[in-house]
Design an enzyme around this catalytic site. Sequence first.
Site, PDB file in Angstrom:
ATOM      1  N   SER A 145      -6.430 -71.233  63.809  1.00 17.36           N
ATOM      2  CA  SER A 145      -6.002 -71.561  65.166  1.00 17.36           C
ATOM      3  C   SER A 145      -6.665 -72.871  65.571  1.00 17.36           C
ATOM      4  CB  SER A 145      -6.426 -70.428  66.104  1.00 17.36           C
ATOM      5  OG  SER A 145      -6.220 -70.786  67.445  1.00 17.36           O
ATOM      6  N   LYS A 171      -1.757 -72.422  63.493  1.00 21.13           N
ATOM      7  CA  LYS A 171      -1.379 -72.113  64.877  1.00 21.13           C
ATOM      8  C   LYS A 171      -1.974 -73.195  65.752  1.00 21.13           C
ATOM      9  CE  LYS A 171      -3.425 -68.783  68.119  1.00 21.13           C
ATOM     10  NZ  LYS A 171      -3.770 -67.345  68.325  1.00 21.13           N
ATOM     11  N   LYS A 173      -2.515 -74.566  69.838  1.00 19.06           N
ATOM     12  CA  LYS A 173      -2.457 -74.213  71.246  1.00 19.06           C
ATOM     13  C   LYS A 173      -1.523 -75.192  71.948  1.00 19.06           C
ATOM     14  CE  LYS A 173      -5.573 -70.895  71.220  1.00 19.06           C
ATOM     15  NZ  LYS A 173      -5.283 -69.530  71.697  1.00 19.06           N
ATOM     16  N   ASP A 198       0.625 -71.105  70.512  1.00 21.01           N
ATOM     17  CA  ASP A 198       0.035 -70.118  71.427  1.00 21.01           C
ATOM     18  C   ASP A 198      -0.172 -70.789  72.782  1.00 21.01           C
ATOM     19  OD1 ASP A 198      -1.380 -68.157  72.766  1.00 21.01           O
ATOM     20  OD2 ASP A 198      -3.023 -68.023  71.303  1.00 21.01           O
ATOM     21  N   GLU A 223       3.399 -67.513  70.900  1.00 21.58           N
ATOM     22  CA  GLU A 223       2.463 -66.475  71.350  1.00 21.58           C
ATOM     23  C   GLU A 223       2.192 -66.596  72.850  1.00 21.58           C
ATOM     24  OE1 GLU A 223      -0.972 -66.325  68.793  1.00 21.58           O
ATOM     25  OE2 GLU A 223      -2.210 -65.308  70.275  1.00 21.58           O
ATOM     26  N   ASP A 248      -0.085 -61.304  73.031  1.00 20.11           N
ATOM     27  CA  ASP A 248      -1.533 -61.197  72.811  1.00 20.11           C
ATOM     28  C   ASP A 248      -2.123 -60.555  74.073  1.00 20.11           C
ATOM     29  OD1 ASP A 248      -4.281 -61.730  72.775  1.00 20.11           O
ATOM     30  OD2 ASP A 248      -4.133 -63.788  72.104  1.00 20.11           O
ATOM     31  N   LYS A 272      -5.887 -57.559  68.794  1.00 19.29           N
ATOM     32  CA  LYS A 272      -7.303 -57.937  68.759  1.00 19.29           C
ATOM     33  C   LYS A 272      -8.073 -56.666  69.064  1.00 19.29           C
ATOM     34  CE  LYS A 272      -6.698 -62.700  70.194  1.00 19.29           C
ATOM     35  NZ  LYS A 272      -6.892 -63.701  71.266  1.00 19.29           N
ATOM     36  N   GLY A 300      -8.124 -63.310  66.609  1.00 14.41           N
ATOM     37  CA  GLY A 300      -9.571 -63.472  66.730  1.00 14.41           C
ATOM     38  C   GLY A 300      -9.940 -64.091  68.060  1.00 14.41           C
TER      39      GLY A 300
HETATM   40  O1  OSB Z   1      -5.403 -66.621  72.379  1.00 15.08           O
HETATM   41  O2  OSB Z   1      -5.654 -66.143  70.336  1.00 15.08           O
HETATM   42  C1  OSB Z   1      -6.128 -66.557  71.396  1.00 15.08           C
HETATM   43  C2  OSB Z   1      -9.738 -67.694  70.882  1.00 15.08           C
HETATM   44  C3  OSB Z   1     -10.333 -67.185  72.031  1.00 15.08           C
HETATM   45  C4  OSB Z   1      -9.557 -66.525  72.945  1.00 15.08           C
HETATM   46  C5  OSB Z   1      -8.183 -66.369  72.727  1.00 15.08           C
HETATM   47  C6  OSB Z   1      -7.583 -66.863  71.580  1.00 15.08           C
HETATM   48  C7  OSB Z   1      -8.379 -67.561  70.649  1.00 15.08           C
HETATM   49  C8  OSB Z   1      -7.873 -68.185  69.420  1.00 15.08           C
HETATM   50  C9  OSB Z   1      -8.840 -68.412  68.299  1.00 15.08           C
HETATM   51  O3  OSB Z   1      -6.731 -68.573  69.306  1.00 15.08           O
HETATM   52  C10 OSB Z   1      -8.680 -67.463  67.168  1.00 15.08           C
HETATM   53  C11 OSB Z   1      -9.878 -67.456  66.240  1.00 15.08           C
HETATM   54  O4  OSB Z   1     -10.848 -66.699  66.472  1.00 15.08           O
HETATM   55  O5  OSB Z   1      -9.855 -68.182  65.235  1.00 15.08           O
HETATM   56 MG    MG Z   2      -3.514 -65.844  71.748  1.00 18.67          MG
END
Ligand code: OSB
Ligand code: MG
Length: 379
Positions: A145, A171, A173, A198, A223, A248, A272, A300
């Site tokens: 991510s 992925k 953001k 995401d 996402e 999510d 999660k 994660g």
């Molecule tokens: O939205 O998936 C998410 C990290 C913190 C809070 C929310 C998200 C995320 C990530 C990182 O996208 C995922 C990772 O731990 O590698």
């Molecule tokens: Mg997410």
Amino acid sequence: MPPRKPSSPVEIERVVLYWAEVPLVRPFTTSFGTEEVRSTILVKLVDAEGTEGWGEVPVEYGPWYCYETIETALHVLKDFVAPKLPGAELASVEDYLELVKRVRGHRVAKGGVEMALWDLFAKREGVPLAEMLGGVRDRIVSGVSIGIQRDVDTLVRVIQEKLEEGYCRIKIKIKPGWDVGVVERLRREFPDVPLQVDANAAYTLSDVGVFKKLDEFDLLMVEQPLGYDDLADHAELQRRIRTPICLDESIKDLGCAKVACALGSCKIINIKPPRVGGHLESIRIHDFWKDRGMGLWIGGMLETGVGRGHLVAAATLPGINYPSDISASSRWYEEDIVEPPWEIRKDSTMEVPKKPGIGVEVVEDRVEKHLRKKIEFGT
Ligand code: OSB
Ligand code: MG
């Protein structure tokens, strides 16, 4: 395979909460802000024989991703959950959930203890946590991510680097203004890379045009595009776009998954374990969604090596059919607090440990180095 039942009850002797701040190798920016350290609460349960179980409560300082924060989690754990544990005899994870049933919500806080209990039971049984949960794989598939960057050139460079490290799925953001143009450029640079986005709830239904444009780029999924609590609008959006929606934030328990299924709010769920209160609820969501042949993966939250071990075990469940956001320790940390650190292979897989429990050792000196507060219960 159903999860394994512990062969004997455990008596909890001690509970230790560690609030720590572990520096990140690089800041992580999403549609709700930038994180430079991973604030986290580690939970250690100790039984009468001295066996330890570890869990993690990966909350932030502010109620951005979810309403729980470091302060609320410490409050709930310290005042309502941990005091019930020393001396308690627990024959199963269900016994623990019964014990803390009066505490509504606060799933991440309660989930940290739930997961520590799974680790403890697995260690007492002498089996890997993955096996305890009913997992079926000896390796899992990792994706990575990537946060919002200064500019698109930087993003392209970061993705290049991650592909070279072995990650097979990217992925990114997105947020308003950092979406269609960015994805268009990425598709020119990386036409065949499995790519998903995401939004962390940064859009509303009036932005349907953005998602119709994203439909052109063959994304694996989009996402959490809309409100963190809004299953109805996601259903409306899913009817209007081709790309599968993955939820999510909106899936807080099995009940949410059932409503999402009934309404058609999404085709894929990012489970999660902390967000839903631990492994048992994760397994329930997994079983329900798998039976309907839909998409599943493990998400994660920048966990340290402890929480990461729990994610790896969860990703061995049979219905996980997309790469999970479980990257190597080095993706986030200069020095993880566990040994060995989590690593990925060149083929984007991560090996599932064969040792009992989460399969890695917590280096308590490293936890102490980043410690903000330690609270002990029992003895
Ligand atoms: O939205 O998936 C998410 C990290 C913190 C809070 C929310 C998200 C995320 C990530 C990182 O996208 C995922 C990772 O731990 O590698
Ligand atoms: Mg997410």
